[in-house]
Design an enzyme around this catalytic site. Structure first.
Site, PDB file in Angstrom:
ATOM      1  N   HIS A   1      64.220  23.627  32.366  1.00 33.06           N
ATOM      2  CA  HIS A   1      63.377  22.518  32.774  1.00 33.06           C
ATOM      3  C   HIS A   1      61.981  22.821  32.239  1.00 33.06           C
ATOM      4  O   HIS A   1      61.328  23.761  32.705  1.00 33.06           O
ATOM      5  CB  HIS A   1      63.327  22.368  34.296  1.00 33.06           C
ATOM      6  CG  HIS A   1      64.467  21.573  34.851  1.00 33.06           C
ATOM      7  ND1 HIS A   1      64.539  21.214  36.181  1.00 33.06           N
ATOM      8  CD2 HIS A   1      65.559  21.034  34.253  1.00 33.06           C
ATOM      9  CE1 HIS A   1      65.646  20.511  36.382  1.00 33.06           C
ATOM     10  NE2 HIS A   1      66.270  20.400  35.223  1.00 33.06           N
TER      11      HIS A   1
ATOM     12  N   HIS B   1      58.415  27.769  37.828  1.00 38.44           N
ATOM     13  CA  HIS B   1      59.005  28.383  39.003  1.00 38.44           C
ATOM     14  C   HIS B   1      58.883  29.896  39.042  1.00 38.44           C
ATOM     15  O   HIS B   1      59.677  30.567  39.694  1.00 38.44           O
ATOM     16  CB  HIS B   1      60.484  27.987  39.109  1.00 38.44           C
ATOM     17  CG  HIS B   1      60.681  26.604  39.616  1.00 38.44           C
ATOM     18  ND1 HIS B   1      61.888  26.153  40.119  1.00 38.44           N
ATOM     19  CD2 HIS B   1      59.836  25.548  39.701  1.00 38.44           C
ATOM     20  CE1 HIS B   1      61.770  24.892  40.486  1.00 38.44           C
ATOM     21  NE2 HIS B   1      60.534  24.509  40.235  1.00 38.44           N
TER      22      HIS B   1
ATOM     23  N   GLU C   1      68.946  26.734  39.872  1.00 38.20           N
ATOM     24  CA  GLU C   1      67.518  26.835  39.559  1.00 38.20           C
ATOM     25  C   GLU C   1      66.794  27.613  40.655  1.00 38.20           C
ATOM     26  O   GLU C   1      66.850  27.248  41.822  1.00 38.20           O
ATOM     27  CB  GLU C   1      66.931  25.426  39.432  1.00 38.20           C
ATOM     28  CG  GLU C   1      65.456  25.373  39.119  1.00 38.20           C
ATOM     29  CD  GLU C   1      64.953  23.940  39.003  1.00 38.20           C
ATOM     30  OE1 GLU C   1      63.776  23.762  38.629  1.00 38.20           O
ATOM     31  OE2 GLU C   1      65.721  23.006  39.300  1.00 38.20           O
TER      32      GLU C   1
ATOM     33  N   ASP D   1      60.803  18.165  33.164  1.00 40.20           N
ATOM     34  CA  ASP D   1      60.675  17.978  34.610  1.00 40.20           C
ATOM     35  C   ASP D   1      59.203  17.966  34.992  1.00 40.20           C
ATOM     36  O   ASP D   1      58.581  19.021  35.135  1.00 40.20           O
ATOM     37  CB  ASP D   1      61.417  19.089  35.359  1.00 40.20           C
ATOM     38  CG  ASP D   1      61.367  18.897  36.871  1.00 40.20           C
ATOM     39  OD1 ASP D   1      60.874  17.850  37.323  1.00 40.20           O
ATOM     40  OD2 ASP D   1      61.829  19.798  37.593  1.00 40.20           O
TER      41      ASP D   1
ATOM     42  N   LYS E   1      63.219  29.636  42.264  1.00 34.37           N
ATOM     43  CA  LYS E   1      61.803  29.294  42.411  1.00 34.37           C
ATOM     44  C   LYS E   1      61.080  30.438  43.100  1.00 34.37           C
ATOM     45  O   LYS E   1      61.674  31.150  43.922  1.00 34.37           O
ATOM     46  CB  LYS E   1      61.649  28.001  43.214  1.00 34.37           C
ATOM     47  CG  LYS E   1      60.252  27.391  43.148  1.00 34.37           C
ATOM     48  CD  LYS E   1      60.237  25.993  43.748  1.00 34.37           C
ATOM     49  CE  LYS E   1      58.877  25.333  43.534  1.00 34.37           C
ATOM     50  NZ  LYS E   1      58.841  23.954  44.072  1.00 34.37           N
TER      51      LYS E   1
ATOM     52  N   ASP F   1      63.063  26.986  35.106  1.00 32.07           N
ATOM     53  CA  ASP F   1      61.961  26.020  35.091  1.00 32.07           C
ATOM     54  C   ASP F   1      60.687  26.829  34.904  1.00 32.07           C
ATOM     55  O   ASP F   1      60.406  27.732  35.687  1.00 32.07           O
ATOM     56  CB  ASP F   1      61.938  25.243  36.411  1.00 32.07           C
ATOM     57  CG  ASP F   1      60.824  24.213  36.504  1.00 32.07           C
ATOM     58  OD1 ASP F   1      59.654  24.559  36.241  1.00 32.07           O
ATOM     59  OD2 ASP F   1      61.108  23.066  36.868  1.00 32.07           O
TER      60      ASP F   1
ATOM     61  N   ASP G   1      54.005  20.625  38.059  1.00 27.14           N
ATOM     62  CA  ASP G   1      54.706  19.617  37.267  1.00 27.14           C
ATOM     63  C   ASP G   1      53.775  18.658  36.540  1.00 27.14           C
ATOM     64  O   ASP G   1      53.924  17.441  36.624  1.00 27.14           O
ATOM     65  CB  ASP G   1      55.682  18.840  38.147  1.00 27.14           C
ATOM     66  CG  ASP G   1      56.869  19.692  38.571  1.00 27.14           C
ATOM     67  OD1 ASP G   1      57.499  20.289  37.690  1.00 27.14           O
ATOM     68  OD2 ASP G   1      57.149  19.779  39.777  1.00 27.14           O
TER      69      ASP G   1
ATOM     70  N   TRP H   1      69.158  22.905  43.060  1.00 28.47           N
ATOM     71  CA  TRP H   1      67.914  23.521  43.533  1.00 28.47           C
ATOM     72  C   TRP H   1      67.705  23.121  44.975  1.00 28.47           C
ATOM     73  O   TRP H   1      67.870  21.943  45.330  1.00 28.47           O
ATOM     74  CB  TRP H   1      66.706  23.082  42.704  1.00 28.47           C
ATOM     75  CG  TRP H   1      65.418  23.548  43.320  1.00 28.47           C
ATOM     76  CD1 TRP H   1      64.888  24.800  43.254  1.00 28.47           C
ATOM     77  CD2 TRP H   1      64.533  22.782  44.155  1.00 28.47           C
ATOM     78  NE1 TRP H   1      63.724  24.870  43.995  1.00 28.47           N
ATOM     79  CE2 TRP H   1      63.486  23.644  44.560  1.00 28.47           C
ATOM     80  CE3 TRP H   1      64.536  21.472  44.614  1.00 28.47           C
ATOM     81  CZ2 TRP H   1      62.446  23.220  45.387  1.00 28.47           C
ATOM     82  CZ3 TRP H   1      63.499  21.041  45.442  1.00 28.47           C
ATOM     83  CH2 TRP H   1      62.465  21.920  45.814  1.00 28.47           C
TER      84      TRP H   1
ATOM     85  N   ASP I   1      53.711  25.443  40.699  1.00 35.32           N
ATOM     86  CA  ASP I   1      54.700  24.491  40.194  1.00 35.32           C
ATOM     87  C   ASP I   1      54.207  23.063  40.403  1.00 35.32           C
ATOM     88  O   ASP I   1      54.728  22.315  41.230  1.00 35.32           O
ATOM     89  CB  ASP I   1      56.035  24.716  40.915  1.00 35.32           C
ATOM     90  CG  ASP I   1      57.113  23.776  40.428  1.00 35.32           C
ATOM     91  OD1 ASP I   1      57.142  23.483  39.223  1.00 35.32           O
ATOM     92  OD2 ASP I   1      57.918  23.330  41.258  1.00 35.32           O
TER      93      ASP I   1
END
Length: 415
Positions: free
Chosen positions: A282, A258, A222, A322, A224, A255, A292, A181, A290
């Protein structure tokens, strides 16, 4: 075996679910735990601030500052979450001998030997991530840079990471998921989108071109939608990522933070599995972007788990978490997220998917709706308690007392 579990076992048997089989299958689900929750993505190769759109909020006491502290914290989490685990490392977690240092483009397997020793002692595989952020040469574009010196540096880093990933697989005897990424993009409207993306393709091809054993290393890409500082254009967009992985025969990684807020990774899993032999995830929790956040047992987490189980291809899905939250106890954050995802997988395994698919195919949507809703009140929590008991970890709120004790005796001393 408690009376509560005996009742739950009988209840689920009534809809064709064998809870004993489910308990065994759940214990076999391998979840890759991300080392960066323990130290706020700091790593060990730089003292600088996080860059590349990465932000950790909060300053809860007790952040791991050394490899030994981080390993001790990981051990604590492992004692609180039953089931199989892999260890997910970033390249910035290289461990150097005293007085030694090499830049990221010169990393070697020996710089991760202590992590291999740690993982092997615990029967864990290792997943890996090149670190294309928080570095003087990452103050702008990396693999898509027009500066050939910068681009070549990061290509060498990616190549070094492929070699390290194969070393992990050889040493642990388990395939290594190596995820790429990059935080490349533009804050404002770019004059040229094609050029950076073409350079990104060139860089990726050069990284993969060194050759590696695809049965041992699953290289993933990955994508985004955007990040802080690259709100107007992300070089590694979803369309770019999908096109590249399918054209090069590598593994797509999704993810769930993302994408645009109304896009759901749970809806994408079935599509990707129809075109890709394997996929990687993820699992995180975005709040408007994003961000997290620690994984909750929310609708999307449960839907992701449902799609994995219902596909019948659990072994083709590499699952990793993640997130990084420094506003609460980091050990608790790690554990809550891991246990919540396992709970989501349990709920999915306790679902009569074949029956539900049949109702859908027959157009019996009313009955399907009813049965899906009624299933929500089935006693999956009692099955979870039995799972924890059999694996020797505490259920309910009881495990939190261990976190409090660890904070008092270990984390509070890190001043």
């Amino acid at each position: 075996m408690t009376k509560a579990y005996e009742f739950a076992k009988e209840k689920y048997a009534g809809i064709g679910i064998d809870t004993e089989k489910v308990l065994k299958e759940l214990a076999d689900v391998n979840v890759s735990m991300h080392c960066w929750q323990g130290d706020d993505v700091k790593g060990f190769d730089t003292e600088g601030e996080l860059t590349g759109g990465i932000q950790t909020t909060g300053n809860y006491p007790g952040r791991a500052r050394t490899p030994d502290e981080l390993m001790a914290d990981i051990d604590k989490v492992l004692s609180l979450d039953g089931g199989k685990h892999k260890l997910n490392l970033h390249a910035c977690y290289a461990i150097f001998e005293k007085g030694e240092f090499v830049d990221r483009d010169a990393l070697e397997p020996k710089h991760f030997a202590k992590w291999v020793e740690f993982a092997k002692a615990r029967g864990m595989g290792i997943d890996f991530n090149p670190t294309f952020f928080s570095h003087p040469k990452a103050d702008g574009l990396t693999l898509s840079s027009a500066d050939e010196e910068i681009r070549a540096f990061w290509v060498r880093h990616g190549q070094a990471c492929v070699r390290i990933a194969e070393y992990f697989a050889d040493e642990t005897g388990m395939p290594c998921v190596m995820n790429i990424w990059i935080p490349d993009g533009f804050k404002d409207i770019p004059a040229d989108r094609m050029g950076p993306r073409a350079r990104f393709i060139k860089s990726l091809d050069e990284i993969l071109g060194i050759g590696y054993d695809k049965s041992k290393v699953y290289v993933t890409l990955e994508s985004k939608v955007f990040g802080i500082g690259l709100e107007s254009c992300t070089v590694g967009s979803a369309e770019f990522g999908m096109g590249y992985v399918l054209s090069r025969g590598i593994v797509p990684l999704m993810d769930n933070g993302h994408y645009h807020p109304t896009e759901m990774v749970s809806d994408k899993i079935s599509s990707m599995l129809l075109f890709a032999p394997k996929i990687a995830l993820h699992v995180t929790r975005p709040v408007r972007w994003d961000s997290d956040h620690v994984v909750r047992l929310d609708d999307e987490t449960k839907e992701i788990a449902k799609e994995i189980v219902a596909s019948g291809r659990i072994d083709d899905v590499a699952i990793a978490l993640d997130y990084f939250d420094a506003s609460i106890n980091r050990i608790a954050a790690w554990t809550i997220g891991l246990r919540n995802f396992r709970k989501a997988m349990l709920i999915a395994m306790l679902t009569p998917h074949a029956d539900f698919k049949k109702l859908q195919d027959e157009g019996k949507y009313t009955e399907l709706f009813l049965r899906q809703e009624e299933l929500k009140s089935y006693p999956w929590g009692d099955v979870w308690d039995e799972y924890c008991s059999r694996l020797g970890v505490k259920s309910g709120n009881d495990w939190y007392a261990d976190v409090v004790e660890y904070e008092e005796t270990v984390l509070s001393k890190r001043i």
